[in-house]
Design a protein around this motif. Sequence first.
Motif, PDB file in Angstrom:
ATOM      1  N   GLY A   1     -47.333  -8.910   1.858  1.00 57.95           N
ATOM      2  CA  GLY A   1     -46.550 -10.458   1.074  1.00 57.95           C
ATOM      3  C   GLY A   1     -47.493 -11.393   1.900  1.00 57.95           C
ATOM      4  N   VAL A   2     -47.591 -10.556   3.159  1.00 62.45           N
ATOM      5  CA  VAL A   2     -48.843 -12.041   3.792  1.00 62.45           C
ATOM      6  C   VAL A   2     -50.290 -11.975   3.001  1.00 62.45           C
ATOM      7  N   ILE A   3     -50.839 -10.895   1.917  1.00 64.38           N
ATOM      8  CA  ILE A   3     -52.162 -10.767   1.544  1.00 64.38           C
ATOM      9  C   ILE A   3     -51.890 -11.390  -0.246  1.00 64.38           C
ATOM     10  N   GLY A   4     -50.786 -11.133  -0.672  1.00 66.20           N
ATOM     11  CA  GLY A   4     -50.381 -11.685  -1.565  1.00 66.20           C
ATOM     12  C   GLY A   4     -50.178 -13.169  -1.399  1.00 66.20           C
ATOM     13  N   ALA A   5     -49.408 -14.136  -0.676  1.00 66.81           N
ATOM     14  CA  ALA A   5     -49.680 -15.347   0.065  1.00 66.81           C
ATOM     15  C   ALA A   5     -51.140 -15.773   0.022  1.00 66.81           C
ATOM     16  N   GLY A   6     -51.812 -14.806   0.913  1.00 68.78           N
ATOM     17  CA  GLY A   6     -53.193 -15.142   1.221  1.00 68.78           C
ATOM     18  C   GLY A   6     -54.118 -15.366  -0.194  1.00 68.78           C
ATOM     19  N   ILE A   7     -53.762 -14.459  -1.671  1.00 60.46           N
ATOM     20  CA  ILE A   7     -54.788 -14.792  -2.470  1.00 60.46           C
ATOM     21  C   ILE A   7     -53.664 -15.893  -3.560  1.00 60.46           C
ATOM     22  N   GLY A   8     -52.338 -16.149  -3.627  1.00 55.88           N
ATOM     23  CA  GLY A   8     -51.661 -17.478  -3.855  1.00 55.88           C
ATOM     24  C   GLY A   8     -52.046 -18.640  -3.451  1.00 55.88           C
ATOM     25  N   PHE A   9     -52.706 -18.314  -1.615  1.00 57.58           N
ATOM     26  CA  PHE A   9     -52.926 -20.259  -1.763  1.00 57.58           C
ATOM     27  C   PHE A   9     -54.583 -19.817  -2.381  1.00 57.58           C
ATOM     28  N   ASP A  10     -55.366 -19.331  -2.227  1.00 59.62           N
ATOM     29  CA  ASP A  10     -56.385 -19.736  -2.649  1.00 59.62           C
ATOM     30  C   ASP A  10     -56.398 -20.024  -3.806  1.00 59.62           C
ATOM     31  N   SER A  11     -55.413 -19.468  -5.478  1.00 54.68           N
ATOM     32  CA  SER A  11     -54.933 -20.067  -6.163  1.00 54.68           C
ATOM     33  C   SER A  11     -54.331 -21.331  -6.131  1.00 54.68           C
ATOM     34  N   ILE A  12     -53.787 -21.613  -5.571  1.00 60.37           N
ATOM     35  CA  ILE A  12     -53.694 -22.719  -5.518  1.00 60.37           C
ATOM     36  C   ILE A  12     -54.175 -23.999  -4.883  1.00 60.37           C
ATOM     37  N   LEU A  13     -55.005 -23.718  -4.269  1.00 66.36           N
ATOM     38  CA  LEU A  13     -56.967 -24.474  -4.329  1.00 66.36           C
ATOM     39  C   LEU A  13     -57.558 -24.428  -5.352  1.00 66.36           C
ATOM     40  N   THR A  14     -57.519 -23.460  -5.910  1.00 63.34           N
ATOM     41  CA  THR A  14     -58.925 -23.590  -7.068  1.00 63.34           C
ATOM     42  C   THR A  14     -58.341 -24.750  -8.006  1.00 63.34           C
ATOM     43  N   ASN A  15     -56.771 -25.103  -8.319  1.00 61.01           N
ATOM     44  CA  ASN A  15     -56.456 -25.689  -9.001  1.00 61.01           C
ATOM     45  C   ASN A  15     -57.227 -25.395 -10.844  1.00 61.01           C
ATOM     46  N   ASP A  16     -56.702 -23.342 -11.096  1.00 63.18           N
ATOM     47  CA  ASP A  16     -56.999 -22.747 -12.221  1.00 63.18           C
ATOM     48  C   ASP A  16     -56.145 -23.802 -13.245  1.00 63.18           C
ATOM     49  N   GLY A  17     -55.572 -24.880 -13.275  1.00 63.60           N
ATOM     50  CA  GLY A  17     -54.154 -24.708 -14.627  1.00 63.60           C
ATOM     51  C   GLY A  17     -53.247 -24.873 -14.741  1.00 63.60           C
ATOM     52  N   VAL A  18     -52.815 -23.686 -13.521  1.00 64.06           N
ATOM     53  CA  VAL A  18     -51.053 -23.143 -13.187  1.00 64.06           C
ATOM     54  C   VAL A  18     -50.638 -23.856 -12.721  1.00 64.06           C
ATOM     55  N   PRO A  19     -49.336 -24.092 -13.401  1.00 64.98           N
ATOM     56  CA  PRO A  19     -48.012 -25.178 -12.714  1.00 64.98           C
ATOM     57  C   PRO A  19     -48.385 -24.958 -11.296  1.00 64.98           C
ATOM     58  N   LEU A  20     -48.073 -26.286 -11.190  1.00 65.75           N
ATOM     59  CA  LEU A  20     -47.224 -26.460  -9.119  1.00 65.75           C
ATOM     60  C   LEU A  20     -46.219 -25.259  -8.766  1.00 65.75           C
ATOM     61  N   TRP A  21     -45.261 -25.811  -9.508  1.00 59.93           N
ATOM     62  CA  TRP A  21     -44.247 -25.071  -9.157  1.00 59.93           C
ATOM     63  C   TRP A  21     -44.494 -23.176  -9.257  1.00 59.93           C
TER      64      TRP A  21
END
Length: 137
Positions: free
Chosen positions: A90-110
């Motif tokens: 879960g922690v590694i997945g959260a890290g990947i997810g946090f990176d995705s949030i920071l990159t602003n790749d068009g995925v909805p923020l919710w």
Amino acid sequence: MSEQKSVRKFHFIAVVLGLAVDNIGTLLSSGLIGSLFFANSTEQDVSAIYSNAALMIFLLVLGLFWTFLGGFLTAKVAKRGELFNAAIIGVIGAGIGFDSILTNDGVPLWYEWIGFVAIVPVALIGGYLALKRKKTT
């Protein structure tokens, strides 16, 4: 003085297997769903997927299912420190997810935030279920 035996909790192979199940399963199933979506749509832009809330919810649940399965498998294989090892997934997945949030790749923020908040508890639920099944056998 009595010498205490050190017990390692971390199980490298179990974590690698759990991460593989989580990430490869999520990637393949999301790719398949995306391919089916585009096969049945005239729209060929990825933003069409991101604007489809029902599809995004389905993909979120699907991704969390793979995280659950990764946490479960990790705990089963580790046979020690089950919850600790499942939490690593879960922690590694959260890290990947946090990176995705920071990159602003068009995925909805919710979508990003729900996945970020839910991923560690879902991995732990998988680990807990494996631990509970171990105790009943």
